[in-house]
Design a protein around this motif. Structure first.
Motif, PDB file in Angstrom:
ATOM      1  N   GLY A 271      36.123  -4.351 -46.925  1.00  0.00           N
ATOM      2  CA  GLY A 271      35.333  -5.209 -46.329  1.00  0.00           C
ATOM      3  C   GLY A 271      35.378  -5.002 -44.853  1.00  0.00           C
ATOM      4  O   GLY A 271      34.424  -5.085 -43.996  1.00  0.00           O
ATOM      5  N   ALA A 272      36.721  -4.964 -44.332  1.00  0.00           N
ATOM      6  CA  ALA A 272      36.746  -4.930 -42.839  1.00  0.00           C
ATOM      7  C   ALA A 272      36.234  -3.641 -42.464  1.00  0.00           C
ATOM      8  O   ALA A 272      35.638  -3.659 -41.199  1.00  0.00           O
ATOM      9  N   GLY A 273      36.473  -2.755 -43.115  1.00  0.00           N
ATOM     10  CA  GLY A 273      36.005  -1.325 -42.470  1.00  0.00           C
ATOM     11  C   GLY A 273      34.538  -1.103 -42.752  1.00  0.00           C
ATOM     12  O   GLY A 273      33.785  -0.866 -41.419  1.00  0.00           O
ATOM     13  N   LEU A 274      33.816  -1.786 -43.485  1.00  0.00           N
ATOM     14  CA  LEU A 274      32.265  -1.643 -43.446  1.00  0.00           C
ATOM     15  C   LEU A 274      31.667  -2.688 -42.418  1.00  0.00           C
ATOM     16  O   LEU A 274      30.608  -2.514 -42.079  1.00  0.00           O
ATOM     17  N   PHE A 275      32.514  -3.868 -42.208  1.00  0.00           N
ATOM     18  CA  PHE A 275      31.873  -4.670 -41.255  1.00  0.00           C
ATOM     19  C   PHE A 275      32.005  -3.847 -39.917  1.00  0.00           C
ATOM     20  O   PHE A 275      30.974  -4.017 -38.982  1.00  0.00           O
ATOM     21  N   VAL A 276      32.941  -3.221 -39.513  1.00  0.00           N
ATOM     22  CA  VAL A 276      33.093  -2.490 -38.282  1.00  0.00           C
ATOM     23  C   VAL A 276      32.052  -1.441 -38.116  1.00  0.00           C
ATOM     24  O   VAL A 276      31.389  -1.233 -37.313  1.00  0.00           O
ATOM     25  N   CYS A 277      31.908  -0.715 -39.338  1.00  0.00           N
ATOM     26  CA  CYS A 277      30.805   0.379 -39.542  1.00  0.00           C
ATOM     27  C   CYS A 277      29.257  -0.347 -39.018  1.00  0.00           C
ATOM     28  O   CYS A 277      28.514   0.160 -38.189  1.00  0.00           O
ATOM     29  N   ILE A 278      29.012  -1.395 -39.609  1.00  0.00           N
ATOM     30  CA  ILE A 278      27.784  -2.044 -39.300  1.00  0.00           C
ATOM     31  C   ILE A 278      27.526  -2.396 -38.014  1.00  0.00           C
ATOM     32  O   ILE A 278      26.555  -2.398 -37.344  1.00  0.00           O
ATOM     33  N   ILE A 279      28.578  -3.127 -37.392  1.00  0.00           N
ATOM     34  CA  ILE A 279      28.453  -3.845 -35.965  1.00  0.00           C
ATOM     35  C   ILE A 279      28.200  -2.427 -35.292  1.00  0.00           C
ATOM     36  O   ILE A 279      27.658  -2.377 -34.112  1.00  0.00           O
ATOM     37  N   LEU A 280      29.271  -1.343 -35.398  1.00  0.00           N
ATOM     38  CA  LEU A 280      29.137  -0.176 -34.440  1.00  0.00           C
ATOM     39  C   LEU A 280      27.796   0.672 -34.564  1.00  0.00           C
ATOM     40  O   LEU A 280      27.276   1.049 -33.701  1.00  0.00           O
ATOM     41  N   VAL A 342      34.969   4.304 -41.164  1.00  0.00           N
ATOM     42  CA  VAL A 342      34.049   4.578 -40.090  1.00  0.00           C
ATOM     43  C   VAL A 342      33.496   5.847 -40.012  1.00  0.00           C
ATOM     44  O   VAL A 342      32.486   6.120 -40.085  1.00  0.00           O
ATOM     45  N   VAL A 343      34.499   6.857 -39.952  1.00  0.00           N
ATOM     46  CA  VAL A 343      34.104   8.193 -40.091  1.00  0.00           C
ATOM     47  C   VAL A 343      33.605   8.766 -41.341  1.00  0.00           C
ATOM     48  O   VAL A 343      32.502   9.166 -41.475  1.00  0.00           O
ATOM     49  N   LEU A 344      33.987   8.236 -42.340  1.00  0.00           N
ATOM     50  CA  LEU A 344      33.413   8.695 -43.709  1.00  0.00           C
ATOM     51  C   LEU A 344      31.857   7.866 -43.737  1.00  0.00           C
ATOM     52  O   LEU A 344      30.817   8.592 -44.144  1.00  0.00           O
ATOM     53  N   THR A 345      31.691   6.826 -43.327  1.00  0.00           N
ATOM     54  CA  THR A 345      30.419   6.165 -43.365  1.00  0.00           C
ATOM     55  C   THR A 345      29.203   6.889 -42.264  1.00  0.00           C
ATOM     56  O   THR A 345      28.418   6.978 -42.843  1.00  0.00           O
ATOM     57  N   SER A 346      30.080   7.205 -41.181  1.00  0.00           N
ATOM     58  CA  SER A 346      29.063   7.696 -40.201  1.00  0.00           C
ATOM     59  C   SER A 346      28.582   9.142 -40.717  1.00  0.00           C
ATOM     60  O   SER A 346      27.431   9.399 -40.639  1.00  0.00           O
ATOM     61  N   VAL A 347      29.584   9.985 -41.275  1.00  0.00           N
ATOM     62  CA  VAL A 347      29.186  11.188 -41.615  1.00  0.00           C
ATOM     63  C   VAL A 347      28.246  11.159 -42.996  1.00  0.00           C
ATOM     64  O   VAL A 347      27.114  11.959 -42.906  1.00  0.00           O
ATOM     65  N   LEU A 348      28.579  10.033 -43.819  1.00  0.00           N
ATOM     66  CA  LEU A 348      27.275  10.020 -44.956  1.00  0.00           C
ATOM     67  C   LEU A 348      26.008   9.533 -44.783  1.00  0.00           C
ATOM     68  O   LEU A 348      25.080   9.962 -44.995  1.00  0.00           O
ATOM     69  N   VAL A 349      25.822   8.459 -43.852  1.00  0.00           N
ATOM     70  CA  VAL A 349      25.035   7.391 -43.724  1.00  0.00           C
ATOM     71  C   VAL A 349      24.030   8.252 -42.590  1.00  0.00           C
ATOM     72  O   VAL A 349      23.055   8.593 -42.699  1.00  0.00           O
ATOM     73  N   GLN A 350      24.664   8.177 -41.297  1.00  0.00           N
ATOM     74  CA  GLN A 350      23.978   8.520 -40.212  1.00  0.00           C
ATOM     75  C   GLN A 350      23.559  10.382 -40.438  1.00  0.00           C
ATOM     76  O   GLN A 350      22.746  10.855 -39.937  1.00  0.00           O
ATOM     77  N   GLY A 351      24.921  11.085 -40.932  1.00  0.00           N
ATOM     78  CA  GLY A 351      24.474  12.280 -40.791  1.00  0.00           C
ATOM     79  C   GLY A 351      23.563  12.935 -41.973  1.00  0.00           C
ATOM     80  O   GLY A 351      22.736  13.703 -41.669  1.00  0.00           O
ATOM     81  N   SER A 352      23.238  12.167 -42.865  1.00  0.00           N
ATOM     82  CA  SER A 352      22.436  12.481 -43.981  1.00  0.00           C
ATOM     83  C   SER A 352      20.966  11.887 -43.431  1.00  0.00           C
ATOM     84  O   SER A 352      19.854  12.400 -44.239  1.00  0.00           O
TER      85      SER A 352
END
Length: 462
Positions: A271-280, A342-352
């Protein structure tokens, strides 16, 4: 699946919670590997950057890589402070670690998906992503110092920042010039020794800047930028060598992240990881980009949106996430696990999503011919016949290596004839009086070369 993500999965499978069962928890070794990896990643980024392309977007890139990183750190840091179980300094530390954009991650996706961005987008992203890492590193180390020494004053960071950036910039530029001279002057019997020479010089540049009190990471980036925009022997092959080395370093760091992460510990912090991803991704990065580019009114809104979205995270946050582990920061493990998200979400969401977003915003364009061919065509080389020149006794070219002539890109010495024998010239070939040169070049560049090989040096004296 992006290649780097594949190595991340391999590392996780080899780790303690995976089939491999390797219990790797040596944070000091991980940080040491990360520091060395970051040195060569930054040097390669500078080496591949063309000054002629980034000069028109210099101030935009500088603002994004300094003020933009700082704004991202502040926004994400305060969000983590108010919403998560972090102190203000711990929240800012987490934000600083994930604040920079990874150049290799951005352009690996652009190249693999064959996305060609219009106008200044590509050089701007190249400059920002290549030059923002030193700022993120400075903020990370400084915040760790404030956490471990609570009595220290944040105001002391300002002169330290000025000192590190100034000395790092000077050392980097001077070392880049020195590298070009060293590579051209030191005669090595085997081409395979030149990568070893440049690797040694890169490490020396980092060490020299660090000893003098400068930012060693900024120094190696600027050393690569300076060297890459000068003429030196084996230039093309050495650039390929360092590009391969930078990729190997990134692979090592993604494998290391996979080994250090315990998947069983990730669920509680999801939950904390996804929150930081969304804000970032959806708040901090867009706000910082829009504010930094506000003075540049000619830039279209779709271009600003594209830059704000292309904020991929890669190996640098992985490397920086190992620093709190060695400093003994109280919540270092939590920070590391959040960085993983953050790294995993960035690569998957932003990268794709970069390719469809570029098409939707209409900031992409059809692929162009290769740069080498287009430059030759633009310079008229495809229509230019071979021209025969002779190196005259006493000319400025006598005793010089071909690399020292600083030939323009549209000039090619195809054959060198010496004592009646044809030779294949290279950058390290030393010209002698009486050498015959078969040259293909456009008009102005040809006259420049003719001036160097035919005009006597004493004629230039008053």
């Amino acid at each position: 699946m992006p290649a780097l993500l594949l190595f991340l999965v391999i590392g996780m499978l080899a780790g303690a919670d995976g089939p491999g069962g390797v219990d790797f928890n040596n944070s000091w070794l991980a940080q040491s590997l990360g520091t060395v990896a970051l040195i060569f990643i930054l040097f390669s980024g500078g080496l591949d950057t063309r000054w002629s392309e980034v000069r028109p977007v210099l101030w935009k890139g500088v603002l994004l890589s300094t003020v933009g990183v700082l704004l991202t750190t502040i926004i994400v840091g305060y969000a983590a402070y108010y919403a998560l179980d972090f102190s203000l300094l711990e929240g800012l530390l987490l934000a600083a670690i994930v604040s920079s954009t990874d150049a290799a991650a951005v352009f690996s996706i652009l190249r693999s998906k064959q996305i060609h961005l219009k106008g200044e987008l590509r050089p701007l992203l190249e400059l920002e992503s290549g030059s923002n890492d030193p700022m993120a590193i400075f903020l990370t180390i400084s915040l760790m110092g404030l956490i471990t020494a609570p009595t220290a004053s944040p105001a002391a960071l300002l002169p330290l920042f000025a000192q590190q950036m100034a000395l790092g910039a000077v050392c980097g530029h001077m070392m880049g010039r020195a590298m070009a001279i060293a590579v051209n002057r030191i005669r090595l019997d085997y081409r395979g020794l030149y990568p070893i020479l440049t690797i040694s010089l890169v490490l020396f540049a980092y060490g020299l800047a660090a000893i003098l009190g400068g930012n060693g990471f900024l120094a190696v980036y600027l050393a690569g930028l300076t060297l890459g925009n000068r003429s030196f022997i084996h230039k093309r092959s050495l650039m390929h060598d360092h590009d391969s080395l930078a990729w190997m370093m990134q692979i090592v760091m993604f494998l290391t992240l996979g080994l250090l992460v315990y998947p069983s510990q990730l669920i509680p912090v999801a939950g904390a990881g996804l929150f930081v991803c969304i804000i970032l991704i959806f708040v901090a990065r867009p706000i910082s980009v829009l504010l930094c580019l506000l003075p540049f009114r000619k830039m279209r809104l779709p271009e600003r949106i594209m830059i704000s979205w292309v904020g991929l995270k890669g190996s640098v946050p992985i490397i920086l996430a190992t620093f709190p582990l060695t400093y003994g920061i109280e919540k270092a493990d939590l920070i590391f696990n959040i960085v993983f998200f953050v790294v995993l979400t960035s690569v998957l969401v932003q990268g794709s999503s970069i390719p469809p977003l570029a098409r939707w915003l209409e900031v992409d364009e059809p692929p162009k011919p290769s740069s080498a061919l287009s430059e030759m065509a633009a310079g008229g080389m495809m229509r230019e016949p071979m021209v025969e020149l002779e190196v005259m006794p006493g000319s400025a070219a006598v005793g010089k290596q071909i690399a020292d002539l600083n030939l323009p890109d549209d000039t090619w010495i195809a054959i060198l004839r010496r004592d009646g024998r044809p030779l294949r010239p290279g950058g390290s070939t030393v010209l002698q009086a009486g050498d015959g040169l078969s040259v293909q070049s456009s008009g102005p560049s040809l006259e420049l070369l003719r001036f160097q090989v035919e005009k006597r040096a004493e004629e230039d004296q008053p």
